[in-house]
Design a protein around this motif. Structure first.
Motif, mmCIF file in Angstrom:
data_model
loop_
_atom_site.group_PDB
_atom_site.id
_atom_site.type_symbol
_atom_site.label_atom_id
_atom_site.label_comp_id
_atom_site.label_asym_id
_atom_site.label_seq_id
_atom_site.Cartn_x
_atom_site.Cartn_y
_atom_site.Cartn_z
ATOM 1 N N ALA A 140 0.847 -1.187 0.000
ATOM 2 C CA ALA A 140 0.000 0.000 0.000
ATOM 3 C C ALA A 140 0.882 1.235 0.000
ATOM 4 O O ALA A 140 1.886 1.277 0.707
ATOM 5 C CB ALA A 140 -0.904 0.008 1.234
ATOM 6 N N VAL A 141 0.523 2.206 -0.809
ATOM 7 C CA VAL A 141 1.297 3.449 -0.864
ATOM 8 C C VAL A 141 0.353 4.632 -0.700
ATOM 9 O O VAL A 141 -0.648 4.742 -1.412
ATOM 10 C CB VAL A 141 2.059 3.589 -2.204
ATOM 11 C CG1 VAL A 141 2.844 4.904 -2.227
ATOM 12 C CG2 VAL A 141 2.997 2.412 -2.420
ATOM 13 N N MET A 142 0.667 5.486 0.252
ATOM 14 C CA MET A 142 -0.098 6.709 0.473
ATOM 15 C C MET A 142 0.692 7.885 -0.095
ATOM 16 O O MET A 142 1.890 8.011 0.153
ATOM 17 C CB MET A 142 -0.330 6.906 1.971
ATOM 18 C CG MET A 142 -1.136 8.133 2.323
ATOM 19 S SD MET A 142 -2.904 7.930 1.988
ATOM 20 C CE MET A 142 -3.459 7.324 3.598
ATOM 21 N N ILE A 143 -0.009 8.722 -0.842
ATOM 22 C CA ILE A 143 0.612 9.912 -1.414
ATOM 23 C C ILE A 143 -0.094 11.122 -0.816
ATOM 24 O O ILE A 143 -1.317 11.210 -0.871
ATOM 25 C CB ILE A 143 0.465 9.910 -2.953
ATOM 26 C CG1 ILE A 143 1.124 8.656 -3.542
ATOM 27 C CG2 ILE A 143 1.074 11.178 -3.555
ATOM 28 C CD1 ILE A 143 0.752 8.391 -4.998
ATOM 29 N N GLU A 144 0.678 12.028 -0.242
ATOM 30 C CA GLU A 144 0.108 13.258 0.303
ATOM 31 C C GLU A 144 0.595 14.424 -0.531
ATOM 32 O O GLU A 144 1.806 14.607 -0.707
ATOM 33 C CB GLU A 144 0.539 13.467 1.760
ATOM 34 C CG GLU A 144 -0.075 12.465 2.715
ATOM 35 C CD GLU A 144 0.396 12.674 4.154
ATOM 36 O OE1 GLU A 144 0.064 11.828 4.991
ATOM 37 O OE2 GLU A 144 1.109 13.669 4.408
ATOM 38 N N GLY A 145 -0.340 15.210 -1.041
ATOM 39 C CA GLY A 145 0.067 16.327 -1.886
ATOM 40 C C GLY A 145 -0.907 17.476 -1.784
ATOM 41 O O GLY A 145 -2.006 17.344 -1.250
ATOM 42 N N VAL A 146 -0.495 18.588 -2.372
ATOM 43 C CA VAL A 146 -1.345 19.776 -2.472
ATOM 44 C C VAL A 146 -1.597 20.039 -3.946
ATOM 45 O O VAL A 146 -0.642 20.122 -4.716
ATOM 46 C CB VAL A 146 -0.630 20.989 -1.829
ATOM 47 C CG1 VAL A 146 -1.454 22.258 -2.030
ATOM 48 C CG2 VAL A 146 -0.362 20.735 -0.362
ATOM 49 N N PRO A 147 -2.863 20.114 -4.367
ATOM 50 C CA PRO A 147 -4.077 20.234 -3.569
ATOM 51 C C PRO A 147 -4.808 18.928 -3.242
ATOM 52 O O PRO A 147 -5.857 18.986 -2.607
ATOM 53 C CB PRO A 147 -4.970 21.081 -4.488
ATOM 54 C CG PRO A 147 -4.613 20.646 -5.862
ATOM 55 C CD PRO A 147 -3.130 20.361 -5.811
ATOM 56 N N VAL A 148 -4.323 17.760 -3.609
ATOM 57 C CA VAL A 148 -5.186 16.575 -3.538
ATOM 58 C C VAL A 148 -5.522 16.131 -2.122
ATOM 59 O O VAL A 148 -6.583 15.571 -1.866
ATOM 60 C CB VAL A 148 -4.575 15.397 -4.333
ATOM 61 C CG1 VAL A 148 -3.404 14.772 -3.616
ATOM 62 C CG2 VAL A 148 -5.643 14.333 -4.609
ATOM 63 N N GLY A 149 -4.609 16.361 -1.186
ATOM 64 C CA GLY A 149 -4.810 15.775 0.146
ATOM 65 C C GLY A 149 -4.158 14.410 0.171
ATOM 66 O O GLY A 149 -2.957 14.292 -0.076
ATOM 67 N N HIS A 150 -4.949 13.369 0.434
ATOM 68 C CA HIS A 150 -4.430 12.006 0.514
ATOM 69 C C HIS A 150 -4.944 11.153 -0.630
ATOM 70 O O HIS A 150 -6.111 11.219 -0.976
ATOM 71 C CB HIS A 150 -4.892 11.324 1.803
ATOM 72 C CG HIS A 150 -4.305 11.897 3.041
ATOM 73 N ND1 HIS A 150 -4.634 13.146 3.504
ATOM 74 C CD2 HIS A 150 -3.388 11.390 3.918
ATOM 75 C CE1 HIS A 150 -3.949 13.383 4.623
ATOM 76 N NE2 HIS A 150 -3.198 12.347 4.890
ATOM 77 N N SER A 151 -4.087 10.315 -1.164
ATOM 78 C CA SER A 151 -4.518 9.329 -2.155
ATOM 79 C C SER A 151 -3.788 8.030 -1.846
ATOM 80 O O SER A 151 -2.565 8.016 -1.717
ATOM 81 C CB SER A 151 -4.191 9.843 -3.562
ATOM 82 O OG SER A 151 -4.884 9.124 -4.547
ATOM 83 N N LEU A 152 -4.557 6.950 -1.702
ATOM 84 C CA LEU A 152 -3.983 5.674 -1.260
ATOM 85 C C LEU A 152 -4.198 4.608 -2.321
ATOM 86 O O LEU A 152 -5.300 4.464 -2.846
ATOM 87 C CB LEU A 152 -4.660 5.237 0.043
ATOM 88 C CG LEU A 152 -4.351 3.836 0.580
ATOM 89 C CD1 LEU A 152 -2.914 3.734 1.049
ATOM 90 C CD2 LEU A 152 -5.306 3.468 1.719
ATOM 91 N N LEU A 153 -3.151 3.853 -2.615
ATOM 92 C CA LEU A 153 -3.263 2.743 -3.560
ATOM 93 C C LEU A 153 -2.878 1.463 -2.841
ATOM 94 O O LEU A 153 -1.850 1.415 -2.165
ATOM 95 C CB LEU A 153 -2.355 2.960 -4.770
ATOM 96 C CG LEU A 153 -2.724 4.123 -5.695
ATOM 97 C CD1 LEU A 153 -2.097 5.427 -5.229
ATOM 98 C CD2 LEU A 153 -2.307 3.841 -7.126
ATOM 99 N N VAL A 154 -3.681 0.422 -3.033
ATOM 100 C CA VAL A 154 -3.500 -0.831 -2.306
ATOM 101 C C VAL A 154 -3.592 -2.005 -3.262
ATOM 102 O O VAL A 154 -4.537 -2.078 -4.060
ATOM 103 C CB VAL A 154 -4.599 -1.005 -1.232
ATOM 104 C CG1 VAL A 154 -4.365 -2.264 -0.412
ATOM 105 C CG2 VAL A 154 -4.683 0.212 -0.317
ATOM 106 N N GLY A 155 -2.643 -2.926 -3.199
ATOM 107 C CA GLY A 155 -2.746 -4.096 -4.057
ATOM 108 C C GLY A 155 -1.570 -5.023 -3.886
ATOM 109 O O GLY A 155 -0.689 -4.778 -3.060
#
Lengths: 428, 428
Positions: free
Chosen positions: B283-298
């Motif tokens: 699982a990888v969490m990406i934190e950015g501006v402006p998106v906030g949080h985006s998580l990918l799991v697999g």
């Protein structure tokens, strides 16, 4: 070289898009290989304070004048609505050889294939990553990141408002109307919540996901849609007892008989990844061969998440990898064959309110038996002779058509005081 | 038109890649806009049964002959290793004007920038989505799907073997060595598990993620790396009691002082999304501006997940959107400034084994106080006078440098029977 952007709509998303393009200009230029700059904007009220300086942009009172402007290479539409001005702007932009980027799920769900055809004919890109769960690049994942897979099922939590309401109901035991009012006060639900809570928003997104997953045109009319209005705190409590969480799921699944698309409140096993997604978050699971499962989770709405997707589409186009909105050639986007109800299978949760009297349970169980539906579990708590009590049953796999017949017979039980509540139990 | 693929390495991933390209050929052609076909293969043993028919492919005993073949447009390397044959094949292919696709995280982590420069000079693509968590298109998300964001932090569970072991230890209370042996028996861990359990595999992936997130060259040497070998069932139990789960996390974070990259066993709040990722999943969490949080799991490993990523890279290249391996121009890929230890902050879990005697707790607490480290909680269960007992403390935010000084003093406590165990508590 500069890619010149015309922005129609300066609400929360439009303002955030303008702000991001300006504040991240150097980074975006490095990633895109050319400068990207907003040159023209159009919105309803020029004098409104949006926290951004409009001085550097040409103002257009008429969105169509912007869409036709010779000083714009790419039009971003953020006003919404399946028809009307949004659609006119799209047609004007594409016909004029301009790229078109939109967050408009209604328009793409209803007119996506037609707009893709126009884009191809004019050799420009149509892009709409922001239309589905903006904070997670799920359309790109389907079109590109998982392009080698045969997708068999795509499903997820596509509406943050509903997930917020269901999460709150679960955690507090409160009733639907009560939590809806709270969601409205918090700004998570509209004054008229129909679009969200009746599943329409989720159905539009599902139609777009299904189109990309299975290579067809979006077919909104084929999505069987229901919402969460009838989910009671009683069902939430039974779900908990049975090891489930109720979630509004959009599910598109391929079978030999066709494609099945539905949006409905479902029982999700409590230990499934999607059952653990709480609050306004969106999540989409993609099942394919050879990848197996791939899950994307993130914010589905709000200025930041949506602007992130809009800007990503712009960067793709500026980088020369804009490509086709639906991945495949527009001419190949046929309609789906819809899986018939007799071929659609699933397990079910059934709740029937009955007057507690001898023989009722046997009568109810007998109905399932006569239709050949195997009961997995049955709950009837307490005894309240001659009072209404809930009887809950879960079934093993059966067909949707059979369950409709069971429901008809259950409604006719003499002791039943209301038609049965049916909910699919999803294998996640 | 046909894109001709040369495949070096026919292990599980190579065979699955060949199978996928063959069985999904029509779909891939529709998505890519041209046919994609394996023309040549190379592996160590020609006679081995791999479940695929090699009759249609030209066999090359020498991988470099394949990499130089005039009948190959794109070379796929699946033999692994940072140097040696894999690197020679990459250089041969790129210098010869062939696209190069690889799942080789070690080679990309160590030589990625150099290979990207070669690819650019020869006007071909270098692609390595399969190098990091194959089942989730996370490199594409960083490079494209979230291209409009300033990424501030990227972190995740990057090694399935470690996550399986930690999950099992948590669920069963068993000791590390015991669970490692089970993982080896199940095929989740190698006979020599060093690469996985000492965090090296995760560190290579993190170096690649950080390069894409922050726009630099991968800097494997800058990743502070430790593994899970020293995680005890005692710490797992304390984590549970304190509301945490222990996870091997790779974390890359940007600050004003530079970039911090580390792989270590961490305390993750039990309700955080990453703490709920169980088993071999990545699982990888990406934190950015402006998106906030985006998580990918697999799935992060295995033939299907890795082949999915390899084929996606091939489809990208066949579609003309191959682009640059690191998103930005190779010439712009400088080194990162590393955040100094005095500027790296965090909260910590500390366990010290001491002889249970009067005054020990006061002495231990005094050390934290003298260094200005604020204690958040302290646990010492039971009383066993003159016997070894664990004392557990959690701290508020402090600097890494300060905690090292605390650790030195704790090791010198007269009643301590071993140096303290330190683990970061991550804010997720």
């Amino acid at each position: 070289m500069t890619l010149r952007i015309g922005l129609i709509g300066l609400g929360v998303v439009g303002a955030e898009t303008a702000r991001t393009l300006a504040s991240h200009a150097a980074m975006i230029e490095a990633r895109a290989g050319q400068a990207v700059r907003v040159t023209e904007v159009s919105a309803r009220d020029r004098s409104k304070d949006r926290g951004i300086d409009l001085a550097g942009y040409v103002w257009r009172d008429d969105p169509l004048a912007l869409a036709a402007s010779p000083d714009v290479d790419l039009v971003v539409e953020l006003i919404g609505g399946a028809e009307g001005m949004a659609l006119e702007a799209a047609k004007t932009a594409l016909a004029g050889g301009k790229h078109f980027v939109t967050a408009n799920k209604a328009m793409i769900a209803h007119h996506g294939a037609r707009l893709a055809t126009m884009a191809e004919a004019n050799n420009v890109s149509l892009a709409f990553e922001a239309a589905v769960a903006g904070g997670i690049p799920v359309l790109k994942a389907l079109k590109e990141g998982l392009a080698g897979n045969r997708i068999d099922r795509v499903y997820g939590i596509l509406n943050g408002t509903c997930n917020f309401i269901l999460t709150e109901m679960f955690e507090t035991g409160r009733a639907f109307d009560d939590v809806l009012a709270e969601a409205q006060a918090l700004g998570y639900a509209e004054a008229d919540p129909t679009f969200d809570i009746d599943g329409i928003d989720a159905a539009q997104k599902l139609a777009i996901l299904a189109a990309l997953a299975f290579g067809g045109a979006p077919d909104f009319a084929a999505v069987e849609t229901s919402g969460i209005r009838n989910v009671t705190d009683l069902d939430i409590a039974f779900a908990k007892e049975l090891g489930y969480r109720i979630r509004l799921l959009g599910v598109a699944v391929r079978s030999d008989m066709g494609i099945e698309q539905r949006v409905s409140a479902c029982m999700a096993p409590a230990n499934a990844a999607l059952a653990r997604i709480d609050g306004v978050t969106n999540a989409v699971m993609i099942e394919g061969v050879p990848v197996g499962h791939s899950l994307l989770v993130g914010p589905g709405a709000g200025g930041g998440a949506t602007a992130s997707a809009v800007v990503a589409d712009i960067v793709d186009i500026a980088s020369g990898r804009g490509g086709r909105g639906f991945g495949a050639a527009a001419a190949s986007l046929g309609g789906f064959k819809t899986t018939p109800a007799t071929a659609r299978t699933g397990a079910y949760y059934v709740r029937l309110m009955v007057i507690d009297r001898p023989g009722v349970i046997a009568e109810v169980a007998g109905i399932f038996g006569r239709h050949g539906v195997s009961i997995e579990s049955m709950l009837q708590h307490g005894r309240q002779p001659e009072e209404p009590v809930p009887v809950v049953l879960t079934t093993h796999e059966t067909t949707e058509a059979t369950m409709q017949a069971v429901a008809t017979d259950l409604a006719a039980v003499a002791a039943a005081i209301a038609p049965p509540i049916l909910m699919r139990i999803e294998s996640l």
